[in-house]
Design a protein around this motif. Structure first.
Motif, PDB file in Angstrom:
ATOM      1  N   THR A 230      31.175 -33.662 -10.709  1.00  0.00           N
ATOM      2  CA  THR A 230      32.384 -33.987  -9.974  1.00  0.00           C
ATOM      3  C   THR A 230      32.593 -35.501  -9.961  1.00  0.00           C
ATOM      4  O   THR A 230      31.646 -36.261  -9.749  1.00  0.00           O
ATOM      5  N   VAL A 231      33.821 -35.920 -10.200  1.00  0.00           N
ATOM      6  CA  VAL A 231      34.154 -37.339 -10.134  1.00  0.00           C
ATOM      7  C   VAL A 231      34.219 -37.738  -8.661  1.00  0.00           C
ATOM      8  O   VAL A 231      35.040 -37.223  -7.899  1.00  0.00           O
ATOM      9  N   THR A 232      33.360 -38.661  -8.270  1.00  0.00           N
ATOM     10  CA  THR A 232      33.275 -39.066  -6.862  1.00  0.00           C
ATOM     11  C   THR A 232      33.939 -40.406  -6.570  1.00  0.00           C
ATOM     12  O   THR A 232      34.229 -40.699  -5.404  1.00  0.00           O
ATOM     13  N   ALA A 247      32.376 -42.697 -11.244  1.00  0.00           N
ATOM     14  CA  ALA A 247      31.065 -42.238 -10.760  1.00  0.00           C
ATOM     15  C   ALA A 247      31.054 -40.717 -10.699  1.00  0.00           C
ATOM     16  O   ALA A 247      32.081 -40.085 -10.396  1.00  0.00           O
ATOM     17  N   TYR A 248      29.896 -40.123 -10.975  1.00  0.00           N
ATOM     18  CA  TYR A 248      29.748 -38.673 -11.018  1.00  0.00           C
ATOM     19  C   TYR A 248      28.508 -38.272 -10.205  1.00  0.00           C
ATOM     20  O   TYR A 248      27.512 -38.997 -10.167  1.00  0.00           O
ATOM     21  N   ASN A 249      28.590 -37.099  -9.601  1.00  0.00           N
ATOM     22  CA  ASN A 249      27.435 -36.605  -8.856  1.00  0.00           C
ATOM     23  C   ASN A 249      26.535 -35.768  -9.769  1.00  0.00           C
ATOM     24  O   ASN A 249      26.706 -35.757 -10.992  1.00  0.00           O
ATOM     25  N   LEU A 534      41.655 -32.127  -7.656  1.00  0.00           N
ATOM     26  CA  LEU A 534      41.613 -33.560  -7.927  1.00  0.00           C
ATOM     27  C   LEU A 534      40.955 -34.265  -6.742  1.00  0.00           C
ATOM     28  O   LEU A 534      41.395 -34.120  -5.597  1.00  0.00           O
ATOM     29  N   ASN A 535      39.899 -35.027  -7.029  1.00  0.00           N
ATOM     30  CA  ASN A 535      39.109 -35.644  -5.961  1.00  0.00           C
ATOM     31  C   ASN A 535      39.459 -37.103  -5.705  1.00  0.00           C
ATOM     32  O   ASN A 535      39.420 -37.548  -4.568  1.00  0.00           O
ATOM     33  N   ARG A 536      39.753 -37.863  -6.758  1.00  0.00           N
ATOM     34  CA  ARG A 536      39.944 -39.298  -6.608  1.00  0.00           C
ATOM     35  C   ARG A 536      41.170 -39.782  -7.371  1.00  0.00           C
ATOM     36  O   ARG A 536      41.590 -39.175  -8.369  1.00  0.00           O
ATOM     37  N   ILE A 546      48.032 -44.516 -13.509  1.00  0.00           N
ATOM     38  CA  ILE A 546      47.281 -43.847 -12.456  1.00  0.00           C
ATOM     39  C   ILE A 546      46.146 -43.078 -13.111  1.00  0.00           C
ATOM     40  O   ILE A 546      46.356 -42.332 -14.076  1.00  0.00           O
ATOM     41  N   ALA A 547      44.941 -43.262 -12.584  1.00  0.00           N
ATOM     42  CA  ALA A 547      43.770 -42.513 -13.052  1.00  0.00           C
ATOM     43  C   ALA A 547      43.350 -41.542 -11.963  1.00  0.00           C
ATOM     44  O   ALA A 547      43.212 -41.926 -10.799  1.00  0.00           O
ATOM     45  N   VAL A 548      43.162 -40.280 -12.331  1.00  0.00           N
ATOM     46  CA  VAL A 548      42.746 -39.252 -11.380  1.00  0.00           C
ATOM     47  C   VAL A 548      41.498 -38.566 -11.925  1.00  0.00           C
ATOM     48  O   VAL A 548      41.354 -38.369 -13.126  1.00  0.00           O
ATOM     49  N   GLY A 549      40.577 -38.229 -11.019  1.00  0.00           N
ATOM     50  CA  GLY A 549      39.355 -37.530 -11.399  1.00  0.00           C
ATOM     51  C   GLY A 549      39.290 -36.171 -10.744  1.00  0.00           C
ATOM     52  O   GLY A 549      39.732 -35.998  -9.597  1.00  0.00           O
ATOM     53  N   ASP A 550      38.738 -35.173 -11.445  1.00  0.00           N
ATOM     54  CA  ASP A 550      38.703 -33.815 -10.915  1.00  0.00           C
ATOM     55  C   ASP A 550      37.278 -33.339 -10.697  1.00  0.00           C
ATOM     56  O   ASP A 550      36.304 -34.074 -10.926  1.00  0.00           O
TER      57      ASP A 550
END
Length: 601
Positions: A230-232, A247-249, A534-536, A546-550
């Motif tokens: 997950t993108v944190t 960053a990733y968990n 989408l987390n971040r 725009i950058a989005v992480g899921d």
């Protein structure tokens, strides 16, 4: 010098020596002949002189001089020849100054005894030698002209073992990795030749609601590293706008891999990361240092604060904090670097209610710490915080309980201050949010002046985004409640003062324009068909991306149209009018909901 050239030089030297000796012999012969002729001429002249004196000749050709004492007689035998050397003829010859050749020194004669006795035989030998040398020189010159072109060296085919050995060398791997990344950047560099440099503002105002506002650009994903992670956290480089860190968990399917991973991606090379960093604990927050762009700091699930440096060849942190009572012992969900170039520090907060300030030069222990506690001395589990522009003391804190607090790091009011209160379903004062606060962000468009710097946004798992002012904690200015799932992050545009964006659990990216509509998002796009939450979310510094992480380890990049990313003329005045209308709407609502006074009996 090659063997052919040395042979040629040797023969030329022999030819010059033969010519020199021949010239010396000719001069010697000429000198001897000239001396004999001069002696005979002197004798004849002397006889003529004596004959003119009428002296009688005696036998043997003697002449007697009478009256001379002792009968002095004068004869040729009394005269001794005087040899007058001729004028020396000086000749010069051009020679090449080189080192002596031992072979030629052995072959050359050392004295007159070595010369041939017969001049004719010597002349014949000289002529033959000269002819032979000339032929050798001519043949050597012809051979020099006809010298074939050197053959190219043959390519040696390496064995599989040799190839494996070369490929496994660290120096080769470093060289190949750096060179291939450079080539990929060049191949992926894009430029839009159709850009309109004479953009008309009036035409843009008419077309602001037409066309796509957000368009997909590219995606950052590496199967072997980011799958099932997950993108944190996401952050843009303050110096290199093409770089972004994510960053990733932990990946539950790969227990042998590091739990925490931070990748630095390049927009000119989306297929693989520019840098890879690792940590033994899941990374929950990360950011570039605005004052040292080669430094990346992060907070981990174990409570450690770590620092990576891309100048180092190490993937592991070059610095890390200790886990003890003076620092964090719980997950660090939020971190930020505040201050100026000459006086800045890293600020972190953890879920155990502790805030620490660090010097980036050493993370052995925090410079100072602060306990985040509410009025009843209860530790606040911090999930996010945000500092206003040009302010490193005051900040807003979001917690797991859904509360939003005003707080300060220093001064007489250091610690947690007043609570930003929301309203319950009946309109009565209540908590800030009815779920954990997932995001807090202060107004970022600093070119619009400081008159909006008191505004900030919050997001929560209660499906809402709220607009607040730092000056009034009694209620939010406005609540955006059209989401259909958890809202995981919210961010102001760093350029346009009226634009912000948020992401939710359904995979939706919403872009809001306050000067256009405050009830519905200006644009909504479903990322990856809504397959992952989408987390971040992060804006680029120019407000155009725009950058989005899921939750599946993918970072998607979207381009925002200039008509929305860039502020229009009088955008600030229009935002003032929008905020004024919101205030008036709240005032009228409160007047309507105020219960009427009871009638007099």
């Amino acid at each position: 010098m090659s063997s052919h050239e040395s042979e040629l030089a040797k023969k030329r030297a022999q030819l010059e020596d033969i010519k020199r000796r021949r010239q010396q012999r000719l001069e010697a012969k000429k000198l001897k002949k000239t001396g004999k002729n001069q002696t005979a001429a002197r004798d004849d002249a002397l006889d003529d002189l004596l004959g003119s004196l009428d002296l009688p000749k005696s036998e043997g050709g003697r002449r007697v001089v009478s009256g001379a004492p002792g009968n002095l007689s004068t004869t040729k035998n009394l005269l001794w020849p005087v040899s007058i050397p001729p004028v020396e003829s000086v000749t010069y010859s051009k020679n090449v100054q080189t080192d002596p050749i031992p072979e030629l020194e052995q072959q050359q004669p050392t004295g007159e005894d070595d010369l041939p006795e017969d001049p004719a035989q010597s002349n014949e030998q000289d002529a033959d030698g000269a002819t032979e040398s000339t032929e050798n020189v001519e043949s050597a010159s012809t051979a020099e002209v006809e010298t074939p072109v050197k053959e190219e060296p043959k390519i040696v085919e390496l064995s599989d073992e040799q190839k494996t050995e070369i490929l496994s060398q660290p120096d080769f791997q470093s060289f190949f990795d750096k060179s291939s990344r450079m080539v990929e950047r060049c191949l992926n560099f894009k430029y839009d030749p159709t850009v309109d440099y004479a953009y008309n503002e009036k035409e843009g105002e008419d077309e602001i609601a037409k066309g796509d506002v957000i368009s997909f650009s590219h995606e950052y994903f590496e199967e072997n590293t980011t799958a099932s992670r997950t993108v944190t956290a996401i952050d843009w480089s303050p110096k290199y706008p093409e770089l972004i860190c994510a960053a990733y968990n932990a990946n539950p399917d790969t227990p042998n891999e590091p739990d925490g991973v931070v990748l630095v991606w390049n927009s000119h090379m989306p297929d693989r990361p520019e840098y890879k960093f690792e940590c033994q604990s899941a990374v929950l927050s990360c950011s570039f240092s605005p004052f040292s762009p080669h430094v990346i700091v992060g907070g981990t699930y174990s409570g450690q604060v770590v620092l990576w440096d891309n100048r180092s060849n190490k993937r592991t942190p070059v610095q890390r904090s200790a886990i003890n009572s003076k620092s964090h012992t719980h997950p660090v969900f939020c971190s930020s670097i505040v201050g100026t170039q000459n006086a800045h520090s890293l600020v972190t907060a953890s879920s155990d209610g502790k805030m620490c300030s660090w010097d980036l030069d050493t993370l052995t222990q925090p410079q100072e710490s602060l306990d985040l506690q509410s009025g009843n001395n209860k530790a606040l589990a911090a999930t996010t915080f945000s500092f206003p522009l040009s302010d490193s003391n005051n900040f807003v804190l979001g917690t797991e309980e859904g509360s939003v607090f005003q707080a300060s790091r220093h001064g007489s009011k250091a610690g947690v201050g007043h609570l930003f209160e929301g309203q319950d379903l009946e309109g009565l004062p209540g908590v800030s949010h009815y779920g954990p606060v997932t995001g807090v962000d202060f107004f970022k468009a600093n070119q619009s002046g400081s008159e909006f710097s008191h505004l900030f946004l919050t997001s929560s798992t209660d499906w809402t985004v709220k607009l607040w002012t730092f000056r009034n904690a009694s209620r939010p200015l406005h609540t955006f409640d059209n989401a259909s799932d958890y809202v995981y992050d919210v961010r102001w545009s760093p350029v346009n003062p009226a634009v912000f964006a948020c992401v939710d659990g359904t995979g939706c990216l919403d872009v809001w324009h306050l000067n256009h509509d405050i009830e519905q998002p200006f644009s909504r796009i479903m990322v990856n068909d809504g397959k992952q939450a989408l987390n971040r979310l992060r804006w680029s510094d120019d407000g155009k991306h725009i950058a989005v992480g899921d939750a599946a380890g993918r970072v998607s990049m979207y381009t925002v149209a200039d008509r929305v990313a860039l502020p229009r003329a009088k955008e600030v005045e229009r935002l003032k009018k929008t905020l004024q209308d919101i205030e008036e709407s709240h005032a009228s609502t409160e007047d309507t909901e105020t219960p009427a006074a009871p009638a007099a009996p």
